[in-house]
Design an enzyme around this catalytic site. Structure first.
Site, PDB file in Angstrom:
ATOM      1  N   GLY D 148       0.822  -1.199   0.000  1.00  0.00           N
ATOM      2  CA  GLY D 148       0.000   0.000   0.000  1.00  0.00           C
ATOM      3  C   GLY D 148       0.855   1.247   0.000  1.00  0.00           C
ATOM      4  O   GLY D 148       2.059   1.208   0.303  1.00  0.00           O
ATOM      5  N   CYS D 149       0.239   2.368  -0.332  1.00  0.00           N
ATOM      6  CA  CYS D 149       0.986   3.623  -0.454  1.00  0.00           C
ATOM      7  C   CYS D 149       1.434   4.119   0.912  1.00  0.00           C
ATOM      8  O   CYS D 149       2.625   4.408   1.118  1.00  0.00           O
ATOM      9  CB  CYS D 149       0.148   4.674  -1.171  1.00  0.00           C
ATOM     10  SG  CYS D 149      -1.533   4.849  -0.526  1.00  0.00           S
ATOM     11  N   TYR D 150       0.515   4.235   1.862  1.00  0.00           N
ATOM     12  CA  TYR D 150       0.911   4.667   3.199  1.00  0.00           C
ATOM     13  C   TYR D 150       1.932   3.714   3.818  1.00  0.00           C
ATOM     14  O   TYR D 150       2.918   4.158   4.402  1.00  0.00           O
ATOM     15  CB  TYR D 150      -0.306   4.754   4.121  1.00  0.00           C
ATOM     16  CG  TYR D 150      -1.214   5.946   3.905  1.00  0.00           C
ATOM     17  CD1 TYR D 150      -0.725   7.248   3.901  1.00  0.00           C
ATOM     18  CD2 TYR D 150      -2.589   5.771   3.763  1.00  0.00           C
ATOM     19  CE1 TYR D 150      -1.588   8.340   3.749  1.00  0.00           C
ATOM     20  CE2 TYR D 150      -3.451   6.846   3.611  1.00  0.00           C
ATOM     21  CZ  TYR D 150      -2.949   8.130   3.605  1.00  0.00           C
ATOM     22  OH  TYR D 150      -3.806   9.194   3.461  1.00  0.00           O
ATOM     23  N   THR D 152       4.169   1.911   2.409  1.00  0.00           N
ATOM     24  CA  THR D 152       5.489   2.090   1.799  1.00  0.00           C
ATOM     25  C   THR D 152       6.227   3.257   2.443  1.00  0.00           C
ATOM     26  O   THR D 152       7.371   3.136   2.897  1.00  0.00           O
ATOM     27  CB  THR D 152       5.342   2.321   0.281  1.00  0.00           C
ATOM     28  OG1 THR D 152       4.802   1.142  -0.323  1.00  0.00           O
ATOM     29  CG2 THR D 152       6.683   2.644  -0.361  1.00  0.00           C
ATOM     30  N   ALA D 153       5.572   4.413   2.472  1.00  0.00           N
ATOM     31  CA  ALA D 153       6.243   5.598   3.015  1.00  0.00           C
ATOM     32  C   ALA D 153       6.528   5.451   4.506  1.00  0.00           C
ATOM     33  O   ALA D 153       7.585   5.864   4.997  1.00  0.00           O
ATOM     34  CB  ALA D 153       5.387   6.838   2.766  1.00  0.00           C
TER      35      ALA D 153
END
Lengths: 342, 342, 342, 342
Positions: D148-150, D152-153
């Site tokens: 997921g995007c969140y 990953t960061a």
């Protein structure tokens, strides 16, 4: 009708003061000053007021300002502290929207603002203009230090917890996000459309001037010394501050909604939203409201969301609220319009 | 105090009506309808009104609406024409913000709107609610057809030229740009943030429903038949219409500023700006103003800039202006706040 | 690999040149100059290039620039005309993205740009770098005057009509809208986020420097003298120009799509879109494309929509296209990536 | 050249996959599916690809997909888990950009995603596609669960701290802000321009699906059990995630920069920025980079800023990175263009 003066009328805060004064009902805008634009119509800088205000900018001449009942300083830091003594001596009340009178500690002020304070004696007299904390003192004040935008949103969100002594006071976190109007209206590369739009970043992680102001207020309401990690961010939008507050509970609390509700009972501009709601900045756009919601995400962790319009409750609106108290007008006079939303 | 009803309260126009009504002073919002959200608080859809309006959406029930003095229809096309007869029969005045009663030609209306008209008889009675053209008729009206947003900005910019007969009436051009709120609030891919922001395009170049409405008004004020090339564009912003009008002069005009100034003398919401100025949409944000500037760029070519807030002068604000006329209130009642700017 | 220099690397056009050069494949960025930032890393000004470019800004020193095969001037007007003679004498090719060599008439240039021209002799030699008009001449040029952004979009949209002689050539209208990057990157109040976002207005209605440049090109392709009413507007977005062109047909045209298609056959960056389509600026974002659609709205009236990215086809991309031609690379070298969209 | 298929080509992630594939050099886009748009050109939905891709959407037919070397699922949750078994059996590799194979615990997945898992056996086989953690396993994988995007960061910012065991692992905080493209492209009121622009709010404070995914990864690298308070917010912009991470140090660390630098040495897409810097989302726009900066704000408190483009490193770019590893291409193939900035 009271005659008001606005020193520094070419910034966003000055314009917001004009906007609010135009519909206040008890304020007459007697003069708006600008060194750079003296002699030109206010509407040259603010064409949106064409048809609403017929006035030229003037020099910040003490003689003319002394004819006002109250003068708002919407100036860079360092101006009000120089001009205040003479105006006060002539019987003019002052609300300073800059930082000159916010910090009670002169050394701290001089450290954070990088200059020598010109009126340390007045610092002691100045009342910190957060009406939800100091309403009575404001009512009798000659000189009010209008709070910073971040400190307003941050402290309103934390005061109930610290007064109740139910959170660890030294590991507080304020993750703050502000629209770009908080940076004022000056020709700077950093605030061009091309730098701000479709972009997001933190800034001043290693120290922001609003940090000591926040701690000063938190300490004032806490039995124990407080500390906070304060991280501001720049939003790709114009108006609005959203502070996401993190605090760790020390003890079970029966009803956080009730705690917050009771604390701000009778304070018309702080609104405790439903539990687990997510107030957005649009819901305070152009208003003097602070909308707060409280979330307990696990046994110990609180998340408090506190939302204001930085130009209104974070600056000009709170200044008008303070002026209302100083003049004995209803606290909400001129501040009752709903948000410009959608 | 007059009791007003708003049919269709979940769109942007409905919300703008609520916003204006809340500070009007002579309006009591008696009911706001929504078929889909009946029974839920208005503030569920519009959290920004939390603390300002304590009302649930209702079904658009004629019995309840009949208790209002005036009902605003902020509905999709086709609703008002069905509901109007019963309400009028019960003595309720109506301002329809949809297109149902705007075109006097039933065949033209049915062609452009793709449905059969349900109340052709009322079309003849309905007054086209452009107060700068029809103030007297509006004052006595039971049923007002509130103009479209593009037609308001376009015709206000051209009326002085056509009444004076000084431009070629059949080669007019309106290059119109609108904020996305003009498309209403409906779940559509085309109006997602990701499609609108940082983007720009024309649309409906080959025919837009506001074309016949514009021509109807232009013909009404012109001695000769008119025609216009109307090209709308979508701006990456929320509120505001800017129409750039091109017209070719037939004869020398001594003073265009004087011509426009005289035409709108006594009309408080049309403001002729200085010659060669460039009014921006921000200068009308949230207001009922139409700001116009006139440029003669060479011997024959005129460029007229006409700017409104599409939700206010282009919809809800003009509706309130019409309601003021119908009730005998001052024309500007509730519409005097300066723009929310910057 | 060719060594390229970029004079003026702190503006948006300079950054776009860097971005394109980094993926070009045949370009080595040998130096990027900035008087104000000489000695500091390029990534101090453009942190987005951190990890992609390891270079310090240098002074615009002719000795160092003379080591380049080609120098791009992305400077304010007045710089390239002074520096060009020496560099050309040293055998360096030049593409000037400023206006110094665009107008063939020295008096006209001096009138519109308000200064004396420093190299009138070179003006005659300079090739106007619109490859769709002057591809052959560019191929052999030492000095190319890269066209302005508005002139590129406007003339590409009109050239087929004027070459064919089928429209009235003296009543042309270009209603042009540009993202704010067209104004460059300088600290100015007018281009702050707070002035640009959620706002729209026309500017320079009474005369813009791109007007004589547009007419010069239109006259070059028209049998009769041309004139155009050119009205630029500022869009609340960063990249993109959309020009809406109005022309009046003199005669029936069998197939406008075919006319345009044939004119730009073999020109890889001009794309004639489907009849009656509405190309959006997003569809050219970051590319060297010009997308054009043609609409005949009634017997006589044409509307042509012409869309480019002002920083790419309107500046740096077209400069790379010109450099490709000058070096004998494929015209599309380094310019084949699809738009960054959505 | 490898033949790739994209299942779900009408969303933002699908479009980003197409954009990246078009310049990859080793990928041929063999098919793009869409149930709703099968038979129509991809450029009807994405006009920006007109001139770059000449392909019609197809039904997600297993026969056709089986002709691909690799299929990307850019679909809503629940689709890939149903289709994967047949494709894997036919020898096609899969990268699933939805959440179907991210959580190793089936009960947890079923709790958070509200449906029964269709392929629990494959969950065990699927490799979690964070190359900075699992590069080797990805290289040999048939089935990759793209993070997921969140997550990953967030996890890239915390992994060095947890691996080193130097922070309290149970009081971590991630204050996350995402552009609206993270919500996908679906017709929803909440993501209209009028709701998103000039607005900001938190959401899902009381539980977001990315929470268990984040904790799963943090636990995998920590000697002790971890927990995190995760608060997502919606930014008024399209692309970009900025996560502000708060962690409390347990012990003095000599050199945090060195710790982070060493951890990501050899990982081309993670870039540790200078100490005390503030990376902005623009500096990763359209790239596969994660830019991280580390701040120690007092004796115990760390603030880590982690920035990605949610559509690229947070979705399609990371998927291409994974595909490169699976095919034995250089890890950075097709992912080397600098950010589209400014």
């Amino acid at each position: 009708m009271k005659r008001i003066g606005i020193v520094g009328g070419t910034g966003y805060t000055g314009a917001e003061l004009i906007r609010l004064a135009l519909t206040h009902g008890e304020f007459e805008v007697a003069c708006v000053t600008s060194r750079g634009d003296a002699g030109t119509p206010v509407t040259k800088v603010w064409p949106s007021f064409a048809g609403f205000l017929d006035l030229d900018f003037t020099e910040p001449d003490p003689g003319r300002l002394a004819e006002c009942d109250l003068v708002f300083f919407a100036t860079p830091n360092g101006t009000a502290m120089t001009a205040a003594p003479e105006l006060l001596a002539r019987g003019v009340r002052i609300i300073d929207l800059s930082a000159d009178f916010r910090l009670k500690s002169i050394p701290s002020w001089e450290h954070w603002y990088g200059m020598k304070h010109a009126s340390p004696a007045l610092v002691a007299e100045a009342v910190y203009g957060l009406p939800e904390l100091n309403r009575e003192a404001i009512t009798g004040a000659r000189l009010v230090a209008n709070p910073g935008c971040y400190p307003t949103a941050t402290t309103l969100g934390l005061i109930p917890l610290l007064e109740a002594g139910i959170v660890e006071p030294r590991t507080l976190i304020a993750d703050a996000k502000s629209g770009v109007s908080g940076a004022g209206r000056k020709a700077s590369l950093a605030h061009l459309y091309g730098e701000v739009a479709e972009n997001f970043h933190a800034y001043a992680v290693d120290g922001h001037r609003h940090y000591p102001e926040i701690v000063q207020t938190l300490n004032a309401v806490s039995a124990e010394a407080t500390d906070i990690t304060f991280v501001p961010h720049l939003l790709p939008m114009f108006r609005g501050i959203h502070v996401t507050l993190y605090a760790r509970l020390r003890e079970r609390v029966a009803d956080l909604q009730a705690l917050y509700g009771a604390r701000y009972d009778g304070h018309p501009f702080v609104r405790i939203e439903e539990a687990n709601s997510h107030p957005d900045t649009r819901a305070v756009y152009g208003t003097n409201l602070c909308r707060i919601s409280v979330h307990q995400v696990n046994e110990n962790q609180l998340v408090v969301l506190s939302v204001i319009d930085n130009l209104t409750k974070g600056a000009a609106g709170q200044a008008v609220q303070n002026a209302n108290l100083m003049f004995g007008f209803p606290e909400t006079q001129g501040l009752t319009a709903p948000p410009m939303a959608p």
